[in-house]
Design a protein around this motif. Sequence first.
Motif, mmCIF file in Angstrom:
data_model
loop_
_atom_site.group_PDB
_atom_site.id
_atom_site.type_symbol
_atom_site.label_atom_id
_atom_site.label_comp_id
_atom_site.label_asym_id
_atom_site.label_seq_id
_atom_site.Cartn_x
_atom_site.Cartn_y
_atom_site.Cartn_z
ATOM 1 N N MET A 42 116.961 96.713 97.964
ATOM 2 C CA MET A 42 115.611 96.900 98.466
ATOM 3 C C MET A 42 115.399 96.175 99.783
ATOM 4 N N ALA A 43 116.086 95.048 99.979
ATOM 5 C CA ALA A 43 115.956 94.301 101.235
ATOM 6 C C ALA A 43 116.427 95.140 102.411
ATOM 7 N N SER B 205 120.396 85.331 104.298
ATOM 8 C CA SER B 205 120.000 86.638 103.765
ATOM 9 C C SER B 205 121.156 87.623 103.823
ATOM 10 N N ALA C 210 112.200 92.569 92.290
ATOM 11 C CA ALA C 210 113.070 92.989 93.394
ATOM 12 C C ALA C 210 112.280 93.214 94.676
ATOM 13 N N SER D 43 112.828 91.136 97.959
ATOM 14 C CA SER D 43 113.384 91.909 99.075
ATOM 15 C C SER D 43 112.556 91.761 100.343
ATOM 16 N N ILE E 223 122.814 89.532 100.516
ATOM 17 C CA ILE E 223 123.014 90.980 100.418
ATOM 18 C C ILE E 223 124.493 91.306 100.235
ATOM 19 N N ALA F 94 117.217 93.537 94.401
ATOM 20 C CA ALA F 94 116.578 92.949 95.578
ATOM 21 C C ALA F 94 117.450 93.092 96.814
#
Length: 303
Positions: free
Chosen positions: A184-185, A118, A96, A100, A122, A181
Amino acid sequence: MTDNRQYPALRQNRRSCSDGHDNAFPHDAMTVVPTRYPGRWISVVVCALLLIMLLHSMVMNENFAWPTVGHYLFSPTILAGLWVTLWLTLVIMLLAIVLSVAIATLRLSTNPLLSGFSSGYIWFFRGTPVLVQLIFWYNLAALYPEVFIGIPHVFTLYQGSTNDLITPYTAAILGLGLNEAAYMAEIIRAGMASVDHGQQEAARALGMNKGQWLRRIILPQAIPFIIPPTGNQVIGMLKTTSLVSVISLSDLLYSVQSIYSRTFENIPLLIVACIWYLVATTILSWLQARIENYFRKGKNTTA
């Protein structure tokens, strides 16, 4: 106007000042009375009584079956499940974090295609339940019975049955790792955005490319802001791995369930699972505090 006839002590102090004495109120004549907080002590007593009552009820209630808890606490089956839980947490969080960083970098890109990709990633993984994603990956063979990786008629990296590729471990790592991920991104993006934009411009003026200023300038300064929420995500992931029990992966919860499905001692074995989760989260919380203190050293120094 104050009438000095009503305050003889005030008259005496004013005489002392007129006589040239600097200390109108001698230190030995002052009495310091500490502030009292009766409500604080009352709340402590109430909380202590409630805690004693709770512990007494837990100890005296035979339905908790504490001897059974002690019997299974260090069972090899339980410890093997605990190891699987810890291993999954480590692998999933590493996956992750790597993903991320790439997703957060794309999110901050000026390229609308990369930024849109991206954002869509998400949006999708945060918008669907993680349990649904986990079951979806586990049943991927229903959509794609065979997997082909490579360029047709040129080379083949992998070709085979999806059931052989998507094992319970693979499904758990993909289902939980890709979902984590996305969260966390956003954490990493917020940490990177906290760094002043002028430093990015200064790095470019020094001739650094995007990879260099990201690695040498932005991320080192963003790490202190990223670590606290990342620590919370790691602790949360440790508990979220309990969802893999629905795909028959032998983690801590599944190991507990496999035992009490035979012995019907549900409550004692669930207590065993809670104890080990608490031990693991306590250790992770301690490690998080140590890491935060390490990266906070430079900020705590005073001139």
